[in-house]
Design a protein around this motif. Structure first.
Motif, PDB file in Angstrom:
ATOM      1  N   PHE A   1      -3.660   7.638  -6.521  1.00 29.48           N
ATOM      2  CA  PHE A   1      -3.419   6.519  -5.617  1.00 29.48           C
ATOM      3  C   PHE A   1      -2.932   7.007  -4.251  1.00 29.48           C
ATOM      4  O   PHE A   1      -3.199   6.358  -3.239  1.00 29.48           O
ATOM      5  N   GLU A   2      -2.237   8.132  -4.218  1.00 28.66           N
ATOM      6  CA  GLU A   2      -1.818   8.686  -2.935  1.00 28.66           C
ATOM      7  C   GLU A   2      -3.042   9.041  -2.098  1.00 28.66           C
ATOM      8  O   GLU A   2      -3.103   8.759  -0.889  1.00 28.66           O
TER       9      GLU A   2
ATOM     10  N   LYS B   1      -6.364   5.981   9.476  1.00 31.22           N
ATOM     11  CA  LYS B   1      -4.987   5.506   9.277  1.00 31.22           C
ATOM     12  C   LYS B   1      -4.178   5.694  10.555  1.00 31.22           C
ATOM     13  O   LYS B   1      -3.459   4.777  10.987  1.00 31.22           O
TER      14      LYS B   1
ATOM     15  N   SER C   1       0.962   4.054  -3.040  1.00 31.15           N
ATOM     16  CA  SER C   1       0.631   5.467  -2.790  1.00 31.15           C
ATOM     17  C   SER C   1       1.592   6.408  -3.499  1.00 31.15           C
ATOM     18  O   SER C   1       1.300   7.595  -3.654  1.00 31.15           O
ATOM     19  N   GLN C   2       2.748   5.891  -3.947  1.00 31.37           N
ATOM     20  CA  GLN C   2       3.746   6.718  -4.614  1.00 31.37           C
ATOM     21  C   GLN C   2       3.599   6.706  -6.135  1.00 31.37           C
ATOM     22  O   GLN C   2       4.338   7.404  -6.832  1.00 31.37           O
TER      23      GLN C   2
ATOM     24  N   ARG D   1      -0.910  10.804  -7.874  1.00 35.03           N
ATOM     25  CA  ARG D   1      -1.666  11.573  -6.885  1.00 35.03           C
ATOM     26  C   ARG D   1      -2.981  10.885  -6.537  1.00 35.03           C
ATOM     27  O   ARG D   1      -3.420  10.931  -5.385  1.00 35.03           O
TER      28      ARG D   1
ATOM     29  N   CYS E   1      -4.885   5.685  -1.114  1.00 38.02           N
ATOM     30  CA  CYS E   1      -4.146   4.877  -0.137  1.00 38.02           C
ATOM     31  C   CYS E   1      -4.063   5.533   1.239  1.00 38.02           C
ATOM     32  O   CYS E   1      -3.718   4.860   2.213  1.00 38.02           O
ATOM     33  N   ASN E   2      -4.374   6.806   1.314  1.00 31.54           N
ATOM     34  CA  ASN E   2      -4.374   7.498   2.609  1.00 31.54           C
ATOM     35  C   ASN E   2      -5.778   7.888   3.051  1.00 31.54           C
ATOM     36  O   ASN E   2      -5.933   8.605   4.035  1.00 31.54           O
ATOM     37  N   SER E   3      -6.781   7.406   2.319  1.00 32.58           N
ATOM     38  CA  SER E   3      -8.152   7.821   2.603  1.00 32.58           C
ATOM     39  C   SER E   3      -8.715   7.112   3.833  1.00 32.58           C
ATOM     40  O   SER E   3      -8.334   5.978   4.159  1.00 32.58           O
TER      41      SER E   3
ATOM     42  N   ILE F   1       0.842  -1.199   0.000  1.00 26.91           N
ATOM     43  CA  ILE F   1       0.000   0.000   0.000  1.00 26.91           C
ATOM     44  C   ILE F   1       0.879   1.251   0.000  1.00 26.91           C
ATOM     45  O   ILE F   1       0.599   2.230  -0.705  1.00 26.91           O
ATOM     46  N   ALA F   2       1.952   1.213   0.787  1.00 24.96           N
ATOM     47  CA  ALA F   2       2.875   2.351   0.841  1.00 24.96           C
ATOM     48  C   ALA F   2       3.511   2.589  -0.530  1.00 24.96           C
ATOM     49  O   ALA F   2       3.644   3.740  -0.973  1.00 24.96           O
TER      50      ALA F   2
END
Length: 214
Positions: A149-150, A184, A143-144, A147, A153-155, A139-140
């Motif tokens: 997916f960032e 998170k 997220s990179q 934008r 992945c932080n939602s 997931i980390a």
């Protein structure tokens, strides 16, 4: 997979670099319905006049913005080409690179060659479901990628799914705390800290209730 593509595959708007103040738009379409009599009948003469074709397009538009009197009445300009023609149009490549940058140009060229990122175009609910089964390290990394997916992945929606999948029970009180601090952060907070924060919330709530009853 083509059904995942919208009519407008890519769009970018922006102002041309100084000293110009012109406003520009770049659009890549998946398909456009075209009447053959106007464009293709001369080449494909055996087709009936009521036939239609589906052609992908690259469209570059600009609007002149100037204080000079002679330019105030200027009409918007437009260049519309098939994706195949665009690949060979070096002059239009230069214009796009000047206005939007080399990375945008490379992306549009890649789209015109048929290199679509279908994963990027999946609906958010489906992506949330898929990502919730990934390992934390994956997931980390995901997220990179972009934008979009960032953000996903932080939602809160994703991490709420992860917490509910991994935790045996999530009490209403825990949900309130997670919504307050973010799902998170809630996930990565150790149990002792969570217990302390839950205890503080209870004490604050009890204090408020006591004031109301006095």
């Amino acid at each position: 997979m083509a059904s995942l593509l919208r009519e407008e595959v890519f769009e970018r708007r922006g102002q041309a670099p100084a000293p110009s103040k012109d406003f520009c738009q770049l659009l890549v379409t998946r398909r456009e319905v075209v009447q053959p009599l106007s464009l293709l009948l001369s080449v494909l003469g055996n087709l009936r006049s009521n036939s239609t074709f589906v052609l992908p397009k690259v469209i570059f538009r600009w609007w002149k913005i100037s204080l000079r009197n002679e330019l105030r009445e200027s009409r918007p300009g437009e260049i519309k080409e098939s994706q195949e023609d665009f690949l060979d149009d070096s002059s239009l490549h230069i214009q796009i690179a000047i206005v939007f940058g080399a990375k945008v140009l490379e992306h549009v060229l890649s789209l015109c060659r048929g290199n679509y990122d279908f994963l990027e175009r999946l609906p958010v609910p489906l992506l949330l479901y898929i990502i919730s089964f990934l390992e934390l390290e994956d997931i980390a990394r995901l997220s990179q990628v972009s934008r979009r997916f960032e953000m996903i992945c932080n939602s809160n929606a994703l991490w709420e799914n992860i917490v509910e999948n991994l935790c045996d029970t999530v009490t209403p009180e825990m949900k309130e705390l997670a919504q307050e601090m973010g799902w998170k952060q809630f996930f990565f907070t150790n149990r002792i800290q969570l217990q302390l924060q839950l205890r503080r919330r209870r004490q604050k709530r009890d204090a408020r209730n006591k004031k109301l009853t006095e």
